[in-house]
Scaffold this motif. Structure first.
Motif: not given
Length: 610
Positions: A37-39, A57-58, A67-69
């Motif tokens: 997942a990409v943002r 994947a979020a 947040l990427a955790a």
């Protein structure tokens, strides 16, 4: 298992999802196909890779934060990102001290145009970063997510690699790369898009004044330890399916494996126990853990067991550029691959027990004397003599008088061995590598000794090494004995409860009644895997010596390793009058480092030419 990555543009441009995807690709081992997942939001791009079907994947939006955790938190009733976002909102840079669990997280506050990174108290989940001033700040779970995507150079730092060679693990922020740092355990780092200045904050720092302040009986302490250990193991098991665990036969890995096996059995799942051993007869008869592991397996017949031989640093072994001192495809890598094949998304390890729950500090009887615990000392020395099978006078001499007079003896021997290994480095590095050395661990029972054992030590680097192995196979590692509640309770235990029944490492031993076989629970010795590796290496001596000569043509190898010294020592393999085994094994390990440096340099040249 998850990995995270991302970057903050410092030149005013927008972040590109293509760059984040390249970082993710650099961290994905051959044969694995994680979901990604990409943002992106203006100058920042965040990515999350999920290797297990149990993890989404979020990149999660929570209020003002993205947040990427990579997280496994103790509060399982709420999404990890929500817990982390709330802690960031209330504590700011101190948030790692407000969250219990294992995590590496990146949080982007679009309104403040600020990126905040954080890592759990003991560094269970890795998080590396690199800064190119005025251009970008980038982060990734693995260093290869940075240098593999061209966001940091793949150039090694000779002094850091020399220190890694000497002491096996990195200290603090070191990674071995010139441009890449590891976020220290229990810390946060913030950087604003407007000024591009990273600000490091230590959030977790146990107070020595709280050490030894718990009050209660030995039985109460043991019961609490048992409850906390069981809860820590259960919290780290997957919600469904099997798991794996390391089983050495020692006081730390064995209870973790047993408690995990019992918890899994309750729901109809099974545990794969992974052991490492020598294919030869141990060079310390009666002091090897294999018999202890066998006793644990006999007492818990539901475990499935696999044993893997300790590997040799030979030319046919692959290497991981993020850990170039040792080969892969050895015991750690093979056992992790076996866990993945078994369907276990998590491997549990007993790492961290020595530093807290089963604290293995030096000279406990001298500590009792120094603390004025004379009654306890008078009672415990005869019990220790009985446990050791020696007379009281000998126990007093070995356990009390000798440490009092020559307490640093063991340290002097270790320093001499380190100095001997340092001779495999080029002269310029022999002087600087010790400056990066880890402090002495488990040096006593003073509050500062016990806090130092969990705060400034090799544990984050050891967890990182295992995370690198896990990433090669899509498997996460978990360390129940680094559970924060368990560690903080153990730090509170007073000295007089830590030596009991003629044995140190109490009241952990008492807590393990009914968990461990008595032969394991009451073993008076700290054992450890025993492998006469130098004997096995002797058959390969001619090829290794020839390789050392060939590597002298590689500048990358000769910049760090003294290959003439390596070849001279390897020529003594198999000789009865040769140097100690540790020196012979050090020569082979130095050759492995030189080999991997040359390979990495060749790969870099090939990449630049294409």
């Amino acid at each position: 298992m998850r990995l995270i990555c991302g970057l903050l543009r410092l030149d005013g441009g927008p972040a590109s999802p293509t760059t984040v995807a390249a970082m993710a690709a650099a961290m994905t081992a051959p044969g694995l196909a994680p979901r990604l997942a990409v943002r992106c939001d203006g100058p920042v791009g965040l990515g999350v890779l999920a290797f297990s079907r149990a993890h989404a994947a979020a990149v999660v939006a929570d209020g003002a934060l993205l947040l990427a955790a990579d997280a496994r938190l103790d509060d399982a009733g709420e999404a990890p990102e929500a817990i982390l976002a709330r802690a960031i909102g209330t504590a700011g840079p101190d948030f790692p001290d407000r969250v219990d669990g294992d995590f590496a997280v990146a949080a982007w506050d679009g309104a403040r145009r600020r990126l905040l990174l954080g890592r759990d108290a003991f560094g269970v989940r890795p998080l590396a970063y690199a800064l190119r001033s005025g251009r970008w700040f980038a982060f990734a779970s693995l260093p290869k997510g940075l240098h593999g995507a061209g966001l940091a150079a793949a150039d090694y730092d000779p002094a850091e690699l020399a220190a890694l060679f000497l002491q096996v693990y990195h200290r603090g922020a070191a990674t071995g790369f010139r441009e890449i740092r590891m976020l220290p355990a229990g810390c946060s780092l913030s950087i604003a898009a407007d000024d591009g200045v990273p600000r490091l904050c230590r959030a977790f720092a146990p107070d020595p004044a709280t050490v030894g302040r718990w009050r209660g009986s030995a039985d109460e302490a043991a019961e609490t330890l048992r409850i906390l250990a069981d809860a820590a193991v259960r919290a780290r098991l997957p919600a469904t399916g099997p798991a794996a665990a390391h089983l050495s036969g020692g006081l730390d890995s064995s209870p973790v494996a047993v408690l995990a096996a019992r918890a899994l059995r309750e729901r109809g799942d099974r545990l794969l126990a992974l052991s490492w051993s020598s294919p030869l007869t141990p060079d310390r008869p009666g002091r090897d853990e294999a018999a202890m592991a066998a006793a644990v397996l006999a007492a818990e017949p539901g475990m499935i067991h696999r044993d893997f031989p300790y590997g040799l640093p030979l030319p046919d072994r692959g290497f991981d550029p993020d850990w170039p001192t040792d080969p892969i495809h050895a015991h750690l890598d093979l056992s992790t691959a076996a866990a993945a094949a078994f369907g276990a998304g998590v491997v549990l390890s007993g790492v961290g027990g020595d530093q807290a729950a089963s604290y293995d500090g030096r000279h406990p009887y001298l500590a009792l004397l120094t603390a004025g615990r004379i009654g306890r000392l008078v009672r415990e020395l005869p019990a220790r003599a009985e446990a050791d099978g020696v007379g009281l006078a000998r126990a007093i001499h070995g356990r009390l008088l000798r440490p009092a007079l020559f307490g640093r003896d063991g340290g002097a021997r270790r320093q001499a061995l380190t100095a001997e290994r340092a001779r495999f480095l080029v002269p310029a590095l022999r002087a600087v590598a010790p400056d990066l050395a880890l402090p002495r661990q488990l040096d006593g029972f003073r509050p500062e000794d016990r806090v130092g054992a969990v705060l400034d030590n090799h544990l984050p680097s050891r967890c990182t090494e295992m995370a690198f192995a896990g990433a090669r196979h899509g498997v996460a590692f978990a360390f129940p004995l680094l559970d924060r509640r368990l560690v903080e309770f153990a730090l509170g235990l007073p000295l007089h409860l830590m030596v009991d029944e003629g044995l140190a490492r109490q009241p952990w031993r008492r807590a393990m009644r009914g968990v461990l076989p008595e032969a394991v629970r009451l073993s008076p010795h700290k054992l450890g895997g025993s492998d006469p590796r130098h004997v096995r290496l002797a058959a390969h001596a001619p090829a290794l010596i020839a390789e050392a000569a060939a590597l002298k043509r590689h500048d990358a190898a000769t910049a760090i390793v003294d290959l003439d010294r390596v070849a001279a020592v390897l020529a003594l393999l198999g000789r009865a009058d040769g140097p100690p085994a540790a020196v012979l094994n050090g020569a082979a390990r130095a050759l492995s480092l030189a080999r991997n440096l040359a390979r990495m340099a060749d790969q870099s040249k090939l990449a630049s030419s294409t």
